[in-house]
Motif scaffolding. Structure first.
Motif, mmCIF file in Angstrom:
data_model
loop_
_atom_site.group_PDB
_atom_site.id
_atom_site.type_symbol
_atom_site.label_atom_id
_atom_site.label_comp_id
_atom_site.label_asym_id
_atom_site.label_seq_id
_atom_site.Cartn_x
_atom_site.Cartn_y
_atom_site.Cartn_z
ATOM 1 N N ALA A 208 0.824 -1.215 0.000
ATOM 2 C CA ALA A 208 0.000 0.000 0.000
ATOM 3 C C ALA A 208 0.859 1.268 0.000
ATOM 4 N N ARG A 209 1.961 1.253 0.772
ATOM 5 C CA ARG A 209 2.814 2.449 0.818
ATOM 6 C C ARG A 209 3.448 2.718 -0.542
ATOM 7 N N GLN A 225 -0.986 11.779 -15.202
ATOM 8 C CA GLN A 225 -1.470 10.487 -15.665
ATOM 9 C C GLN A 225 -2.491 10.010 -14.628
ATOM 10 N N LEU A 226 -3.668 10.600 -14.715
ATOM 11 C CA LEU A 226 -4.654 10.480 -13.642
ATOM 12 C C LEU A 226 -5.259 9.083 -13.564
ATOM 13 N N ASP A 227 -5.485 8.424 -14.702
ATOM 14 C CA ASP A 227 -6.027 7.062 -14.647
ATOM 15 C C ASP A 227 -5.029 6.109 -14.001
ATOM 16 N N ARG A 228 -3.769 6.294 -14.318
ATOM 17 C CA ARG A 228 -2.713 5.487 -13.703
ATOM 18 C C ARG A 228 -2.701 5.705 -12.191
ATOM 19 N N ALA A 229 -2.809 6.968 -11.785
ATOM 20 C CA ALA A 229 -2.833 7.285 -10.361
ATOM 21 C C ALA A 229 -4.072 6.695 -9.695
ATOM 22 N N LEU A 230 -5.224 6.826 -10.336
ATOM 23 C CA LEU A 230 -6.467 6.320 -9.753
ATOM 24 C C LEU A 230 -6.399 4.813 -9.532
ATOM 25 N N ASP A 231 -5.912 4.077 -10.509
ATOM 26 C CA ASP A 231 -5.785 2.623 -10.359
ATOM 27 C C ASP A 231 -4.896 2.272 -9.163
ATOM 28 N N ALA A 232 -3.778 2.996 -9.028
ATOM 29 C CA ALA A 232 -2.847 2.698 -7.935
ATOM 30 C C ALA A 232 -3.450 3.049 -6.583
ATOM 31 N N TYR A 233 -4.127 4.174 -6.496
ATOM 32 C CA TYR A 233 -4.774 4.544 -5.227
ATOM 33 C C TYR A 233 -5.834 3.508 -4.842
ATOM 34 N N GLU A 234 -6.596 3.024 -5.829
ATOM 35 C CA GLU A 234 -7.618 2.018 -5.533
ATOM 36 C C GLU A 234 -6.982 0.730 -5.027
ATOM 37 N N GLN A 235 -5.871 0.324 -5.661
ATOM 38 C CA GLN A 235 -5.183 -0.876 -5.182
ATOM 39 C C GLN A 235 -4.672 -0.688 -3.753
ATOM 40 N N ALA A 236 -4.171 0.508 -3.469
ATOM 41 C CA ALA A 236 -3.706 0.789 -2.107
ATOM 42 C C ALA A 236 -4.866 0.711 -1.126
ATOM 43 N N ALA A 246 -5.123 7.098 0.903
ATOM 44 C CA ALA A 246 -5.494 6.376 -0.312
ATOM 45 C C ALA A 246 -6.857 6.836 -0.828
ATOM 46 N N LEU A 247 -7.847 6.976 0.066
ATOM 47 C CA LEU A 247 -9.164 7.395 -0.405
ATOM 48 C C LEU A 247 -9.134 8.820 -0.937
ATOM 49 N N ARG A 248 -8.439 9.709 -0.268
ATOM 50 C CA ARG A 248 -8.381 11.081 -0.769
ATOM 51 C C ARG A 248 -7.691 11.125 -2.133
ATOM 52 N N GLY A 249 -6.724 10.238 -2.349
ATOM 53 C CA GLY A 249 -6.112 10.140 -3.668
ATOM 54 C C GLY A 249 -7.095 9.651 -4.713
ATOM 55 N N VAL A 250 -7.894 8.645 -4.368
ATOM 56 C CA VAL A 250 -8.926 8.147 -5.279
ATOM 57 C C VAL A 250 -9.873 9.279 -5.671
ATOM 58 N N ILE A 251 -10.311 10.046 -4.680
ATOM 59 C CA ILE A 251 -11.281 11.116 -4.939
ATOM 60 C C ILE A 251 -10.672 12.203 -5.814
ATOM 61 N N SER A 252 -9.456 12.625 -5.500
ATOM 62 C CA SER A 252 -8.822 13.691 -6.272
ATOM 63 C C SER A 252 -8.570 13.266 -7.718
ATOM 64 N N ALA A 253 -7.955 12.099 -7.892
ATOM 65 C CA ALA A 253 -7.657 11.638 -9.250
ATOM 66 C C ALA A 253 -8.936 11.365 -10.029
ATOM 67 N N GLY A 254 -9.914 10.749 -9.382
ATOM 68 C CA GLY A 254 -11.146 10.405 -10.075
ATOM 69 C C GLY A 254 -11.973 11.615 -10.469
ATOM 70 N N ALA A 255 -12.015 12.631 -9.621
ATOM 71 C CA ALA A 255 -12.791 13.835 -9.924
ATOM 72 C C ALA A 255 -12.151 14.636 -11.052
#
Length: 660
Positions: A208-209, A225-236, A246-255
């Motif tokens: 996760a780290r 590369q927001l889709d790449r970031a979103l996938d990684a945050y979701e895996q984390a 991790a969730l705040r990363g998902v929200i930021s990248a996804g929005a």
């Protein structure tokens, strides 16, 4: 985690300072902290980035506090250490990690070189040496989240690469080695190669780290590369569903990217489920909210229902977690319900204050969050009382700079620019940065026009050209020439956003080299990206801004407010504002300034950053505070918008074509 760590750290510091007053106790305490690491090793012999147990993480945090709170003892321990006579590589690594905590980079490097001499076939020692070579000595610059660019370590990048190459030889295609190689390659400016190495490492070991660190790099402004970031945050998040980061990363990248609201909501529900306390009540509330938040079209009736459900649940003692609520804020705002979204964000600011309290325990980051929350609530006087006078005596010069910067920004938000001007002048004299002398010569004591890119009917080109200095966002020679009657024809200084570094390296560089610009300015977080895109050196026409406003509750200041904040530090006689209506006009940008797909909100639009990464209400309050100092004069549409109160301004933006 911030609140309990801050309080525990304060207790530890007080105890150390008291104990260290006894003769010889400071040296004994420093030795004890290092020796305690034997029971919880910093790294096993076969791994570079070990998984730490809860006990190991606690030891690291406690050791950092106890060592940094005892600088005299640390210095005496360093003076008493004969590195050549230490034959235990693990002990050398414990010492290196502790001295890094007090910024003794050269000492850590000597210790790790000795460890390599003792264990030349151990890839861990070479990996640690590479890390130290990237922070080999004082005299460089690092970015501090409060103070901006401050003194820090310099890097011996080629030596670090050679050390890491040796680790690769010894360990083969090891996931940890590849991860370290990815970090080094990315940070040297080879962005795509670095991300590929990181992606390969996390594919083999989805820690996760690691996933979060990889995602952070993939979403940086000059990468996006927001889709790449979103996938990684979701895996984390799958591996650490309790991770707020991790969730705040998902929200930021996804929005900012695809805006798949059902996908983001599903991630938030995994996060909610990781906290058992009150889960049944929160899940019941979430079930009512889900069809509203995830609807393809969130109309006024659905938005009002969301607000009513949240308010009713709160009266019964039920609230979704902070990060989940922040997702609802963004969903409301992207649907054009700005005022509802900001009302909900103010409730989040109140929750921040309730949780953090006012006792920062000597932790500048804690105090920053408290002050930002107070400003978001319009409680400037309370913020000032918490930072002026300085609330504690810092352990280091960097700590003092952080507090002084927080005080200066709080004073500016209250309409008093003097402390900010004084602070900026002092740090420029202590640590000069490239381009600052040229900026001061252009701006100090002069009349400066700041020209935004908004589409307005103002024909103010002649007035703009009458100013001593003309500053614009993202210089485009053809665009300026075509709109000279409205925008003026001169440009002396231009600013580029973090996401526009490739444009800076192309059109900005060409204009500066041709003599059409006196100075190009990049953001503080863009320093490494700009250097990498420009061949490893910063040309004389480029200035990387030293610092940003530190008290934003959500994101950072947008382009025009950020420019005003930066120009102000050089003490101009006047700042005049033109063609900036803060998205309250007929369209976001003048025709031809951006591509058609980026002039409204929607999947992958650059405009999404306005809501996902910034705060229109906070920016508006900031600009009115600067105007209250008497240093800023707005003209035309800018003056009309800035004369509004906040609610009327937000209503104007809601009615703008941005929301389609």
């Amino acid at each position: 985690m911030l609140k309990p760590l801050v309080l525990a750290a304060d207790v530890g510091r007080r105890a150390v300072r008291t104990a260290a007053k006894a003769p010889g106790a400071d040296l004994a305490l420093a030795r004890a902290v290092v020796a305690a690491g034997r029971t919880v090793p910093a790294a096993r012999g076969d791994t570079l980035r070990p998984d730490r147990s809860r006990l190991g993480a606690l030891h690291e945090q406690a050791a950092d506090v106890l060592f940094t709170a005892n600088p005299d003892g640390a210095a005496r321990l360093l003076a008493a250490t004969d590195v050549a006579r230490i034959d235990d590589a693990d002990r050398l690594e414990r010492l290196a990690r502790r001295f890094l905590a007090v910024d003794e980079y050269e000492a850590a490097l000597r210790l790790r070189r000795r460890a390599v001499d003792l264990q030349p076939e151990n890839p861990v020692r070479w990996g640690a040496l590479a890390a130290s070579l990237r922070r080999s000595a004082a005299g460089g610059l690092v970015r501090d989240s409060v103070a901006g660019l401050v003194e820090g370590p310099v890097a011996e990048e080629e030596a670090a690469r050679r050390a890491l190459a040796r680790a690769v030889e010894l360990a083969g295609d090891d996931a940890e080695i590849r991860f370290e190689l990815g970090c080094l390659t990315f940070d040297q400016g080879r962005t795509e190669d670095g991300l590929d190495h990181l992606q390969g490492a996390v594919a083999r070991r989805p820690d996760a780290r690691w996933l979060i660190e990889y995602a952070h790099r993939a979403r940086r402004p000059h990468v996006l590369q927001l889709d790449r970031a979103l996938d990684a945050y979701e895996q984390a998040l799958d591996r650490a569903p309790h991770s707020n980061v991790a969730l705040r990363g998902v929200i930021s990248a996804g929005a900012r990217a695809g805006q798949d609201w059902p996908r983001l909501w599903a991630a938030a529900m995994r996060y909610e489920a990781s906290l058992r306390r009150g889960l049944a009540r929160r899940q019941a509330l979430a079930a009512e909210l889900e069809p509203l938040v995830t609807a393809a079209h969130l109309d006024a009736e659905r938005a009002e229902t969301i607000m009513a459900l949240l308010s009713h649940a709160e009266t019964r003692g039920t609230r979704l977690r902070w990060a989940t609520t922040s997702l609802i804020v963004l969903r409301l705002q992207f649907a054009g319900r700005l005022r509802d979204g900001f009302a909900l964000r103010r409730r989040l600011a109140e929750r921040t204050l309730d949780w953090l309290g006012r006792s920062s325990g000597g932790h500048a980051g804690h105090r920053q969050k408290v002050l930002a929350a107070l400003l978001a609530l319009g409680r400037e006087q309370e913020a000032l009382e918490l930072i002026d006078p300085l609330p504690w005596e810092p352990d280091s010069r960097r700590g003092r700079r952080q507090l002084e910067k927080l005080r200066a920004d709080a004073q500016l938000a209250a309409g008093e620019p003097g402390p900010y001007l004084e602070y900026s002048s002092q740090v420029r004299s202590e640590v000069p940065l490239p381009g600052e002398e040229r900026m001061a010569a252009l701006v100090a004591g002069r009349r400066v026009a700041v020209v935004g890119p908004a589409q307005t009917d103002d024909q103010l080109g002649e007035l703009i050209d009458s100013y001593d200095v003309v500053v614009r966002t993202r210089f485009q020679a053809g665009f300026v020439a075509e709109n000279a009657a409205r925008l003026g024809s001169r440009t002396d200084i231009t600013y580029y956003a973090g996401r526009d570094q490739e444009l800076l390296a192309a059109e900005g560089a060409a204009a500066a080299e041709a003599g059409d610009l006196a100075l190009v300015v990049a953001r503080p977080l863009s320093m490494d990206a700009a250097r990498g895109l420009l061949g490893g050196e910063l040309p004389e026409w480029l200035r990387v801004a030293r610092h940003d406003f530190s008290l934003c509750y959500h994101g950072a200041l947008l382009g025009v407010p950020r420019i005003v904040y930066d120009v102000l530090q050089f003490d101009p006689a006047e700042i005049a504002l033109f063609h900036a209506d803060f998205y309250a006009g007929s369209q976001a940008y003048s025709a031809g300034y951006w591509e058609e797909q980026h002039i409204g909100f929607g999947p992958y639009s650059k405009m999404n950053d306005v809501i996902a990464s910034h705060d229109l209400a906070g920016d508006f309050r900031f600009m009115q505070a600067v105007a209250a100092t008497g240093r800023l004069t707005a003209h035309g549409a800018s003056a009309e918008v800035m004369a509004l109160d906040l609610d009327d301004y937000l209503e104007r933006v809601e009615a703008a074509p941005l929301f389609g």
